[in-house]
Scaffold this motif. Structure first.
Motif, PDB file in Angstrom:
ATOM      1  N   GLY A  12       0.787  -1.229   0.000  1.00 50.97           N
ATOM      2  CA  GLY A  12       0.000   0.000   0.000  1.00 50.97           C
ATOM      3  C   GLY A  12       0.818   1.279   0.000  1.00 50.97           C
ATOM      4  N   THR A  94      -3.602 -13.517  -1.570  1.00 53.25           N
ATOM      5  CA  THR A  94      -3.006 -12.450  -0.747  1.00 53.25           C
ATOM      6  C   THR A  94      -2.773 -12.935   0.681  1.00 53.25           C
ATOM      7  OG1 THR A  94      -4.086 -10.806  -2.132  1.00 53.25           O
ATOM      8  CG2 THR A  94      -3.296 -10.050   0.005  1.00 53.25           C
ATOM      9  N   ARG A 151      -2.289   4.118   3.768  1.00 49.98           N
ATOM     10  CA  ARG A 151      -2.143   2.915   2.938  1.00 49.98           C
ATOM     11  C   ARG A 151      -3.443   2.120   2.935  1.00 49.98           C
ATOM     12  NH1 ARG A 151       1.819  -0.619   4.743  1.00 49.98           N
ATOM     13  NH2 ARG A 151       2.390   0.446   6.632  1.00 49.98           N
ATOM     14  N   ARG A 155      -5.881   1.275  -0.361  1.00 50.53           N
ATOM     15  CA  ARG A 155      -6.319  -0.088  -0.709  1.00 50.53           C
ATOM     16  C   ARG A 155      -7.851  -0.144  -0.762  1.00 50.53           C
ATOM     17  NH1 ARG A 155      -2.902  -4.466  -0.976  1.00 50.53           N
ATOM     18  NH2 ARG A 155      -1.835  -3.037  -2.320  1.00 50.53           N
ATOM     19  N   GLU A 158      -9.133   1.387  -3.919  1.00 50.83           N
ATOM     20  CA  GLU A 158      -8.849   0.483  -5.037  1.00 50.83           C
ATOM     21  C   GLU A 158      -9.918  -0.606  -5.136  1.00 50.83           C
ATOM     22  OE1 GLU A 158      -4.257   0.018  -5.159  1.00 50.83           O
ATOM     23  OE2 GLU A 158      -5.135  -1.969  -4.871  1.00 50.83           O
ATOM     24  N   ILE A 171      -9.351  -3.841   6.397  1.00 52.13           N
ATOM     25  CA  ILE A 171      -8.186  -3.665   5.524  1.00 52.13           C
ATOM     26  C   ILE A 171      -6.995  -3.182   6.347  1.00 52.13           C
ATOM     27  CG2 ILE A 171      -7.254  -2.303   3.617  1.00 52.13           C
ATOM     28  CD1 ILE A 171     -10.077  -2.308   2.448  1.00 52.13           C
ATOM     29  N   ILE A 175      -3.446  -5.124   6.601  1.00 52.88           N
ATOM     30  CA  ILE A 175      -2.183  -4.472   6.217  1.00 52.88           C
ATOM     31  C   ILE A 175      -1.193  -4.527   7.375  1.00 52.88           C
ATOM     32  CG2 ILE A 175      -1.150  -2.182   5.814  1.00 52.88           C
ATOM     33  CD1 ILE A 175      -3.164  -1.648   3.731  1.00 52.88           C
TER      34      ILE A 175
END
Ligand code: DC
Length: 222
Positions: A12, A94, A151, A155, A158, A171, A175
């Motif tokens: 990120g 991921t 960051r 994300r 996105e 999220i 992260i």
């Protein structure tokens, strides 16, 4: 054209967008090394293996043939000859890739491949250990950082932009978790190489960070 630009940083931090744009501006190819680790993670998932720490996962990685190929300057990744460039972006991949890529044996499988791809230079290489391990002689090493809050927000945007609902708090936690794993592993952890230029992208636009890196690369002889 023997110049290598190494761009490292946490998830990120803007690595991918920046690295692509820098490559475009310099007329270089672009190598996304995370995509290679992701392809191995996909191979493990496809074999039905859930545990990234065991011998079985390792055997699958050893047998998998991962290869970067270029269409013009855009990089695609092949797994046993199949283009998996989209599939490796799934949340499942991921999740598995971080613990899998922490294994020294897995990293060893990909180092030569990365060095081979960058042998002739004229390439921007993005990852976690590019300046510190893979290309310690890179002509320019950049380490991108950004506040975790920012960051997570990037994300989130996105994911929402791709039409999927996302939860900012989740999220942020994911992260956090990935940062801790990528930085805490014993082999090739995410660290800034001593001679890397650190750029904090929290308050920079993509154009600003790209300009800065292109300028540094030209000054260094790219
Ligand atoms: O940049 P990315 O999110 O596609 O990377 C996926 C994972 O691969 C990330 O969790 C850390 C790992 N990785 C790595 O260990 N070394 C690299 N050079 C690139 C990625």
């Amino acid at each position: 054209m023997s110049f290598v630009v190494a761009i490292d940083g946490p998830a990120g931090s803007g690595k991918t967008t920046t690295a692509r744009a820098v490559a475009e501006r310099l007329g270089y190819r672009y190598l996304d090394t995370g995509a290679l680790y992701r392809a191995l993670a996909l191979a493990v998932i496809r074999s039905g293996i859930k545990d990234p720490h065991g011998e079985e996962a390792l055997a699958v990685c050893r047998a998998a043939r991962v290869r970067p190929v270029w269409e013009g300057r855009a990089m695609r990744v092949l797994l046993d000859g199949e283009d998996v460039s989209e599939e490796i972006r799934s949340p499942e991949v991921t999740r598995l890739v971080s613990p899998l890529s922490a294994r020294p044996e897995v990293r060893a499988l990909l180092v030569d491949l990365q060095r081979e791809a960058g042998r002739e230079g004229g390439i921007v290489v993005e990852g976690r250990d590019i300046g510190s391990v893979v290309f310690p002689e890179a002509g320019l090493k950049v380490f991108l950082v950004a506040d975790p809050e920012e960051r997570a927000r990037r994300r989130w945007k996105e994911i929402e932009a791709s039409g999927v609902r996302a939860n900012l708090e989740e999220i942020r936690r994911a992260i956090d978790e990935r940062d801790r794993r990528d930085s805490g592993r014993s082999v090739a952890p995410l660290v800034r190489a001593k001679d890397a230029v650190e750029i904090d992208t929290t308050r920079l636009t993509i154009d600003e960070q790209v300009d800065r890196i292109v300028r540094l690369a030209r000054e260094a002889g790219a």
